[in-house]
Design a protein around this motif. Structure first.
Motif, PDB file in Angstrom:
ATOM      1  N   SER A  63       0.818  -1.218   0.000  1.00  0.00           N
ATOM      2  CA  SER A  63       0.000   0.000   0.000  1.00  0.00           C
ATOM      3  C   SER A  63       0.851   1.268   0.000  1.00  0.00           C
ATOM      4  CB  SER A  63      -0.944   0.012   1.205  1.00  0.00           C
ATOM      5  OG  SER A  63      -0.216   0.034   2.415  1.00  0.00           O
ATOM      6  N   THR A  67       0.606   4.987  -1.435  1.00  0.00           N
ATOM      7  CA  THR A  67       0.467   6.021  -0.406  1.00  0.00           C
ATOM      8  C   THR A  67       1.623   7.019  -0.453  1.00  0.00           C
ATOM      9  OG1 THR A  67      -0.703   4.475   1.032  1.00  0.00           O
ATOM     10  CG2 THR A  67       0.224   6.437   2.061  1.00  0.00           C
ATOM     11  N   THR A 230      -7.071   9.059   6.105  1.00  0.00           N
ATOM     12  CA  THR A 230      -8.000   8.493   5.114  1.00  0.00           C
ATOM     13  C   THR A 230      -7.456   7.206   4.492  1.00  0.00           C
ATOM     14  OG1 THR A 230      -7.057   9.887   3.354  1.00  0.00           O
ATOM     15  CG2 THR A 230      -8.953  10.750   4.561  1.00  0.00           C
ATOM     16  N   THR A 231      -6.126   7.040   4.468  1.00  0.00           N
ATOM     17  CA  THR A 231      -5.522   5.842   3.888  1.00  0.00           C
ATOM     18  C   THR A 231      -5.527   4.676   4.864  1.00  0.00           C
ATOM     19  OG1 THR A 231      -4.076   7.220   2.508  1.00  0.00           O
ATOM     20  CG2 THR A 231      -3.468   4.909   2.764  1.00  0.00           C
ATOM     21  N   TRP A 232      -5.154   4.947   6.127  1.00  0.00           N
ATOM     22  CA  TRP A 232      -5.028   3.882   7.128  1.00  0.00           C
ATOM     23  C   TRP A 232      -6.329   3.579   7.870  1.00  0.00           C
ATOM     24  CZ3 TRP A 232       0.162   5.717   9.732  1.00  0.00           C
ATOM     25  CH2 TRP A 232       1.234   5.367   8.909  1.00  0.00           C
ATOM     26  N   SER A 235      -8.576   0.314   7.642  1.00  0.00           N
ATOM     27  CA  SER A 235      -7.854  -0.766   6.953  1.00  0.00           C
ATOM     28  C   SER A 235      -6.713  -1.277   7.822  1.00  0.00           C
ATOM     29  CB  SER A 235      -7.333  -0.282   5.592  1.00  0.00           C
ATOM     30  OG  SER A 235      -6.529   0.882   5.753  1.00  0.00           O
ATOM     31  N   TRP A 239     -10.706   2.944  13.100  1.00  0.00           N
ATOM     32  CA  TRP A 239     -10.952   4.384  13.105  1.00  0.00           C
ATOM     33  C   TRP A 239     -10.805   4.977  14.508  1.00  0.00           C
ATOM     34  CZ3 TRP A 239     -10.926   7.243   8.913  1.00  0.00           C
ATOM     35  CH2 TRP A 239     -11.259   6.671   7.686  1.00  0.00           C
ATOM     36  N   SER A 421      -9.163  11.340  -1.734  1.00  0.00           N
ATOM     37  CA  SER A 421      -8.680  10.554  -0.594  1.00  0.00           C
ATOM     38  C   SER A 421      -9.810  10.234   0.378  1.00  0.00           C
ATOM     39  CB  SER A 421      -7.563  11.317   0.136  1.00  0.00           C
ATOM     40  OG  SER A 421      -6.443  11.493  -0.685  1.00  0.00           O
ATOM     41  N   PHE A 422     -10.612  11.243   0.699  1.00  0.00           N
ATOM     42  CA  PHE A 422     -11.748  11.020   1.592  1.00  0.00           C
ATOM     43  C   PHE A 422     -12.772  10.083   0.954  1.00  0.00           C
ATOM     44  CE2 PHE A 422     -10.055  14.574   3.905  1.00  0.00           C
ATOM     45  CZ  PHE A 422     -10.525  14.406   5.201  1.00  0.00           C
ATOM     46  N   ALA A 425     -11.529   6.486   0.997  1.00  0.00           N
ATOM     47  CA  ALA A 425     -11.464   5.967   2.363  1.00  0.00           C
ATOM     48  C   ALA A 425     -12.856   5.701   2.936  1.00  0.00           C
ATOM     49  CB  ALA A 425     -10.711   6.952   3.254  1.00  0.00           C
ATOM     50  N   GLY A 428     -14.747   3.166   0.937  1.00  0.00           N
ATOM     51  CA  GLY A 428     -14.103   1.878   1.193  1.00  0.00           C
ATOM     52  C   GLY A 428     -14.496   1.286   2.531  1.00  0.00           C
ATOM     53  N   ALA A 429     -14.583   2.126   3.547  1.00  0.00           N
ATOM     54  CA  ALA A 429     -14.982   1.636   4.867  1.00  0.00           C
ATOM     55  C   ALA A 429     -16.405   1.075   4.827  1.00  0.00           C
ATOM     56  CB  ALA A 429     -14.885   2.766   5.887  1.00  0.00           C
TER      57      ALA A 429
END
Length: 530
Positions: A63, A67, A230-232, A235, A239, A421-422, A425, A428-429
């Motif tokens: 990743s 990133t 937003t990347t980590w 994943s 959160w 990015s947001f 993220a 994706g969540a």
């Protein structure tokens, strides 16, 4: 003195000319090549990543290849814009091309994953200046009233990158090896470098004030923290984990400090006065939302097509043609209408409506949705995005003085990057949570175990699964995309709300009428010569 044919200076070519000098067209060609470099790279590299990991190892750091590039691009974007405003657009743009090419060459020579990540960050530093440089130089050369003519060209480059990236990446990797996924940038970049060096002649500048180093540090730390969250988030870390909370705290503190410092710096990296203009602020918001929606859609549509509709990775890229084609056509029409009439407010309003409707339609797709139906839904979304993609930059640039053109271009690009990015993220969540829930519900422990190993399987891998697991996974992906697109539709409504408050200020250039005085009046054109 400037030669108006062979030397191109900011604002010195009146829009009333029926034909652009050859030198301007050559510069535009070079700018489009540079723009394609920035957009094509991630898509080509994404296709090559499985092969790269197979040779270099380091799957756990995979990743960071993306990133590291994204972080460097986002953090450097506003800095490149300011450097162009202070010291001249041509020098900063050429520097960004050189840095990007150096990063590309080093990435192709990487011997391990650590080196590749570091060299990708160097590449990202250069990429941050490519898009900003293209937009700012176009803003210098072409009056806003005429700029709409070239929207189709920029939208075409974007569509070509999205469609051609996976195809080119797969072909290069299979026939030449993954290292050429990076080396391919070198000849293209050399052409752009030579053309820009020979033909583009913009005024040389030398700012009396120095670079705002404290502002640069605060902004870089703040943006880096946001992108990492937003990347980590959701994943690699939960959160609510301590690491994510620390990054949020660092991001908030440094960005608040950055805003405070910008009111006192002699030559601020991001002059806050540009946000006093209502149109510029609204375009920043619309750009953020467009990035949020567009990158989320282009990520999860191929996943749905591969997992539910059984498309191959290559075909899933081609199946995006309805969206990209509609976006290209609408962008060209919007550009022509804007150039001919000088009116543009209707486009963000119509774009917001179509984008929200398109995302809602996509959220209704299930396991039985045909490719024709999904193609129609994608076309509606593409029509909406085509109304917004270039209009946001056009109006933003028209809302500032020429001396702030680089900052305006970089700020608009930055907000779109942060929005993407947001979007990736948060969508994706929602997607991953829904997939895991439906898999556990339909396939029990076996389904839960499979989603822990991978939340996305390609069509070939999917066929190897037992029928019960395969059917459960298809329903799970369908449910996940539903949640992601419902969120996107809700967010897209905000574009319509923001667009209603846009004030239609006459565009600078031929046919533009004098603007009324006030905070939203278009600033005068500053004619500069070499």
């Amino acid at each position: 003195m400037a030669d108006t044919v062979e030397s191109v200076g900011a604002g010195q070519l009146p829009a009333s000319e029926g034909k652009r000098p050859k030198s301007v067209r050559v510069v535009l060609l070079a700018l489009m090549i540079a723009m394609m470099l920035a957009m094509l790279d991630n898509m080509i590299v994404g296709t090559a990543m499985p092969t790269i990991v197979g040779e270099l190892g380091g799957l756990e750091h995979l990743s960071w290849v993306v990133t590291g590039y994204t972080l460097a691009t986002a953090a450097s974007t506003p800095i490149w814009g300011k450097l162009g405003d202070m010291y001249g657009r041509k020098g900063s743009f050429l520097s960004s091309i050189v840095i990007f090419l150096v990063g590309s060459a080093l990435s192709g020579m990487a011997q391990n994953m650590g080196q590749l990540i570091g060299f990708r960050a160097v590449q990202g530093l250069g990429a941050g200046g490519l898009m900003v440089g293209v937009m700012a130089i176009i803003g210098d050369l072409i009056p806003p009233r005429e700029r709409g003519k070239y929207q189709g060209m920029m939208a075409g480059v974007m569509a070509l990158a999205m469609i051609g990236g996976p195809l080119v990446g797969g072909t290069i990797t299979d026939n030449w090896g993954w290292r050429w996924a990076f080396y391919i940038n070198l000849p293209l970049g050399a052409v752009a470098l030579a053309l820009v060096s020979a033909v583009l002649h913009l005024p040389r500048k030398r700012a009396k004030a120095g670079i705002d180093y404290l502002g640069v540090v605060l902004l870089t730390v703040g943006i880096t923290s946001i992108v990492l969250v937003t990347t980590w988030g959701g994943s690699q870390y939960a959160w609510t984990s301590a690491r994510i909370m620390e990054l949020i705290a660092i991001g908030v503190v440094t960005l608040v400090g950055f805003v405070f410092w910008q009111t006192r710096a002699a030559e601020p990296v991001l002059p806050l006065h540009i946000f006093r203009n209502r149109n510029f602020t609204l375009m920043s918001v619309i750009g953020f939302i467009t990035g949020f929606v567009m990158f989320g859609a282009t990520l999860y549509l191929p996943l749905y097509q591969q997992s539910v509709q059984g498309a191959s990775a290559t075909n899933s890229g081609l199946l995006l043609l309805p969206m990209l084609g509609a976006m290209l056509v609408t962008s060209m029409v919007a550009g022509r209408v804007t150039t001919n009439s000088g009116r543009y407010k209707a486009f963000p309003i119509v774009g917001g409506v179509l984008m929200a409707v398109g995302l809602y339609l996509l959220s209704t797709m299930g396991t039985g949705t045909t490719r024709l139906t999904s193609g129609v839904y994608m076309a509606v979304l593409g029509l909406g995005m085509g109304c917004l993609m270039q209009i946001t930059m056009l109006v933003a640039q028209n809302s500032v003085e020429m001396k702030d053109m680089g900052v305006a271009s970089s700020s608009t690009t930055l907000f779109r990057t942060l929005g993407s990015s947001f979007g990736v993220a948060i969508m994706g969540a929602l997607f991953n949570d829904r997939v895991k829930h439906v898999m556990a519900e339909r396939a029990g422990a076996a389904g839960k175990h499979m989603t822990e190993k991978s939340a996305a399987l390609d069509a070939k891998s999917l066929q190897k699964l037992p029928p019960v697991i395969r059917e459960a996974y298809q329903h799970a992906v369908s449910a996940g995309t539903h949640s992601a697109f419902v969120l996107g539709a809700a967010v897209a409504v905000l574009v319509l709300v923001a667009a209603v408050f846009v004030k239609e200020v006459p565009l600078r250039g031929a046919g533009a009428k004098p603007s009324p005085e006030g905070e939203d009046a278009a600033p005068p054109v500053l004619v500069e010569a070499v």
